[in-house]
Design a protein around this motif. Sequence first.
Motif, PDB file in Angstrom:
ATOM      1  N   LEU A 276       0.827  -1.207   0.000  1.00 21.53           N
ATOM      2  CA  LEU A 276       0.000   0.000   0.000  1.00 21.53           C
ATOM      3  C   LEU A 276       0.859   1.254   0.000  1.00 21.53           C
ATOM      4  CD1 LEU A 276      -2.656   1.479   0.103  1.00 21.53           C
ATOM      5  CD2 LEU A 276      -2.758   1.078   2.573  1.00 21.53           C
ATOM      6  N   LEU A 277       1.954   1.236   0.749  1.00 16.48           N
ATOM      7  CA  LEU A 277       2.815   2.412   0.815  1.00 16.48           C
ATOM      8  C   LEU A 277       3.392   2.751  -0.561  1.00 16.48           C
ATOM      9  CD1 LEU A 277       4.070   4.566   2.655  1.00 16.48           C
ATOM     10  CD2 LEU A 277       6.022   3.023   2.964  1.00 16.48           C
ATOM     11  N   ASP A 278       3.772   1.746  -1.318  1.00 19.14           N
ATOM     12  CA  ASP A 278       4.325   1.999  -2.654  1.00 19.14           C
ATOM     13  C   ASP A 278       3.281   2.620  -3.570  1.00 19.14           C
ATOM     14  OD1 ASP A 278       6.615   1.743  -4.484  1.00 19.14           O
ATOM     15  OD2 ASP A 278       5.301   0.382  -5.583  1.00 19.14           O
ATOM     16  N   ILE A 279       2.050   2.165  -3.453  1.00 14.92           N
ATOM     17  CA  ILE A 279       0.969   2.753  -4.256  1.00 14.92           C
ATOM     18  C   ILE A 279       0.766   4.219  -3.873  1.00 14.92           C
ATOM     19  CG2 ILE A 279      -1.505   2.673  -4.733  1.00 14.92           C
ATOM     20  CD1 ILE A 279      -1.332  -0.370  -4.347  1.00 14.92           C
ATOM     21  N   TYR A 286       0.616   3.183 -10.914  1.00 12.99           N
ATOM     22  CA  TYR A 286      -0.515   2.264 -10.837  1.00 12.99           C
ATOM     23  C   TYR A 286      -1.774   2.835 -11.502  1.00 12.99           C
ATOM     24  CZ  TYR A 286       2.522   0.094  -7.378  1.00 12.99           C
ATOM     25  OH  TYR A 286       3.593  -0.491  -6.740  1.00 12.99           O
ATOM     26  N   GLY A 287      -1.621   3.948 -12.191  1.00 12.99           N
ATOM     27  CA  GLY A 287      -2.763   4.525 -12.890  1.00 12.99           C
ATOM     28  C   GLY A 287      -3.613   5.480 -12.077  1.00 12.99           C
ATOM     29  N   PHE A 288      -3.111   5.903 -10.912  1.00  9.28           N
ATOM     30  CA  PHE A 288      -3.851   6.850 -10.083  1.00  9.28           C
ATOM     31  C   PHE A 288      -3.352   8.275 -10.306  1.00  9.28           C
ATOM     32  CE2 PHE A 288      -4.103   2.899  -7.508  1.00  9.28           C
ATOM     33  CZ  PHE A 288      -5.486   2.780  -7.460  1.00  9.28           C
ATOM     34  N   LYS A 289      -4.233   9.230 -10.093  1.00 11.92           N
ATOM     35  CA  LYS A 289      -3.870  10.637 -10.175  1.00 11.92           C
ATOM     36  C   LYS A 289      -3.713  11.269  -8.798  1.00 11.92           C
ATOM     37  CE  LYS A 289      -6.232  11.398 -14.616  1.00 11.92           C
ATOM     38  NZ  LYS A 289      -7.298  12.176 -15.311  1.00 11.92           N
ATOM     39  N   THR A 320      -9.525   7.050 -10.137  1.00 11.19           N
ATOM     40  CA  THR A 320      -8.359   7.933 -10.238  1.00 11.19           C
ATOM     41  C   THR A 320      -7.729   8.185  -8.869  1.00 11.19           C
ATOM     42  OG1 THR A 320      -9.695   9.946 -10.002  1.00 11.19           O
ATOM     43  CG2 THR A 320      -9.361   9.105 -12.240  1.00 11.19           C
ATOM     44  N   HIS A 321      -8.408   7.730  -7.814  1.00 13.33           N
ATOM     45  CA  HIS A 321      -7.963   7.973  -6.440  1.00 13.33           C
ATOM     46  C   HIS A 321      -7.573   6.679  -5.731  1.00 13.33           C
ATOM     47  CE1 HIS A 321      -9.810  11.836  -7.207  1.00 13.33           C
ATOM     48  NE2 HIS A 321      -9.522  12.276  -5.986  1.00 13.33           N
ATOM     49  N   VAL A 322      -6.487   6.726  -4.973  1.00 17.09           N
ATOM     50  CA  VAL A 322      -6.106   5.582  -4.146  1.00 17.09           C
ATOM     51  C   VAL A 322      -7.138   5.377  -3.045  1.00 17.09           C
ATOM     52  CG1 VAL A 322      -4.366   4.648  -2.571  1.00 17.09           C
ATOM     53  CG2 VAL A 322      -3.651   5.900  -4.620  1.00 17.09           C
ATOM     54  N   LYS A 332     -10.567   0.085  -6.828  1.00 16.66           N
ATOM     55  CA  LYS A 332      -9.428  -0.130  -7.722  1.00 16.66           C
ATOM     56  C   LYS A 332      -8.148  -0.346  -6.922  1.00 16.66           C
ATOM     57  CE  LYS A 332      -6.603   1.919 -11.369  1.00 16.66           C
ATOM     58  NZ  LYS A 332      -6.363   3.090 -12.243  1.00 16.66           N
ATOM     59  N   ALA A 333      -7.972   0.401  -5.853  1.00 18.28           N
ATOM     60  CA  ALA A 333      -6.772   0.224  -5.028  1.00 18.28           C
ATOM     61  C   ALA A 333      -6.744  -1.170  -4.413  1.00 18.28           C
ATOM     62  CB  ALA A 333      -6.718   1.289  -3.945  1.00 18.28           C
ATOM     63  N   TYR A 334      -7.901  -1.656  -3.948  1.00 16.16           N
ATOM     64  CA  TYR A 334      -7.959  -3.001  -3.405  1.00 16.16           C
ATOM     65  C   TYR A 334      -7.546  -4.036  -4.452  1.00 16.16           C
ATOM     66  CZ  TYR A 334     -10.559  -1.415   0.745  1.00 16.16           C
ATOM     67  OH  TYR A 334     -10.948  -0.822   1.918  1.00 16.16           O
ATOM     68  N   GLN A 335      -7.988  -3.826  -5.680  1.00 14.81           N
ATOM     69  CA  GLN A 335      -7.639  -4.752  -6.750  1.00 14.81           C
ATOM     70  C   GLN A 335      -6.119  -4.790  -6.943  1.00 14.81           C
ATOM     71  OE1 GLN A 335      -9.685  -6.615  -8.593  1.00 14.81           O
ATOM     72  NE2 GLN A 335     -11.730  -5.755  -8.346  1.00 14.81           N
ATOM     73  N   ILE A 336      -5.507  -3.631  -6.978  1.00 17.95           N
ATOM     74  CA  ILE A 336      -4.072  -3.553  -7.236  1.00 17.95           C
ATOM     75  C   ILE A 336      -3.269  -4.125  -6.067  1.00 17.95           C
ATOM     76  CG2 ILE A 336      -2.147  -1.958  -7.585  1.00 17.95           C
ATOM     77  CD1 ILE A 336      -4.096  -0.178  -9.156  1.00 17.95           C
TER      78      ILE A 336
END
Length: 351
Positions: A276-279, A286-289, A320-322, A332-336
């Motif tokens: 999570l920290l890396d994201i 990871y495709g987030f803004k 677009t958001h973590v 989306k963050a959970y998926q990644i």
Amino acid sequence: MDLHLIGFLLWFFVVQVTTSSAHRNITTTIPALIVFGDSIMDTGNNNDIPTLLKSNFPPYGRDFPGAIPTGRFSDGKVPSDIIAESLGIAKTLPPYLGSNLKPHDLLKGVIFASGGSGYDPLTSTLLSVVSMSDQLKYFQEYLAKIKQHFGEEKVKFILEKSVFLVVSSSNDLAETYWVRSVEYDRNSYAEYLVELASEFIKELSELGAKNIGLFSGVPVGCLPAQRTLFGGFERKCYEKLNNMALHFNSKLSSSLDTLKKELPSRLIFIDVYDTLLDIIKNPTNYGFKVADKGCCGTGKIELMELCNKFTPFTCSDASTHVFFDSYHPSEKAYQIITHKLLAKYRKYLNT
């Protein structure tokens, strides 16, 4: 979290895969997914209890099938749903306290997790939610219902073959510590939580659960709300809080190593902190803004009812958001996150 968490699950659960020229058929011995913990996994247990900690209203659930706010603290599904679907168990899993739960629904597993809960019993008391100890009591009640409707052999099968996940500590570290700080410094409080978490695992094992996954703490100092409160003008991650989470993780991992030698259950420590920290630190990779604010409202402090009040200011695309609100990741963050876990645990696939 679809195929992504299967990496660690396949490490200690038997999954048989057969392939023909016409199709691929996957048969698993995993009958159910049973989850304890907090809002990361809660699918609606808080809806019908007297607490302010709810999310059964817009904009929560806007990306859930049917755009229904179900009590999940996210724009869409939460990890417990996605794991269950990935394993072919069910597309979603019900909260145990759900009013529409039928006996047959119990067979595929249920969610005991309650948003706002924690290992520290004070945490659930402060937020008027279901404590971890009460979650275990509900689990015993669940087993009694399985026995009543389907027999003792079904109880034994579920206990031996199901996946049991425990996800907690964020509320303890981020909220309850401040109340406990008169008694504990940061490290000693983290160690107190480890004692409580270890005791929970022992009790779950004593109740018969054979395959248990225990999640680490996350970098709670980087949650948008914590940045707002403690990150100064630039809203940086609050490193003192992150360091407390790291200390908790280190001690918890060691404790689990000891428990593996003492308990008949198969245990795995699932470290999600670095993932999570890396994201958060590298969102564009990871495709987030946006990683320092949530999607709902201004994203800096909104949570629960404040999200509802600031719905007009909510972002148009949660992917677009973590984070969706100031505390909880987007779907989306959970998926990644779980895709990363698959890569981490891939080496265990053939053991």
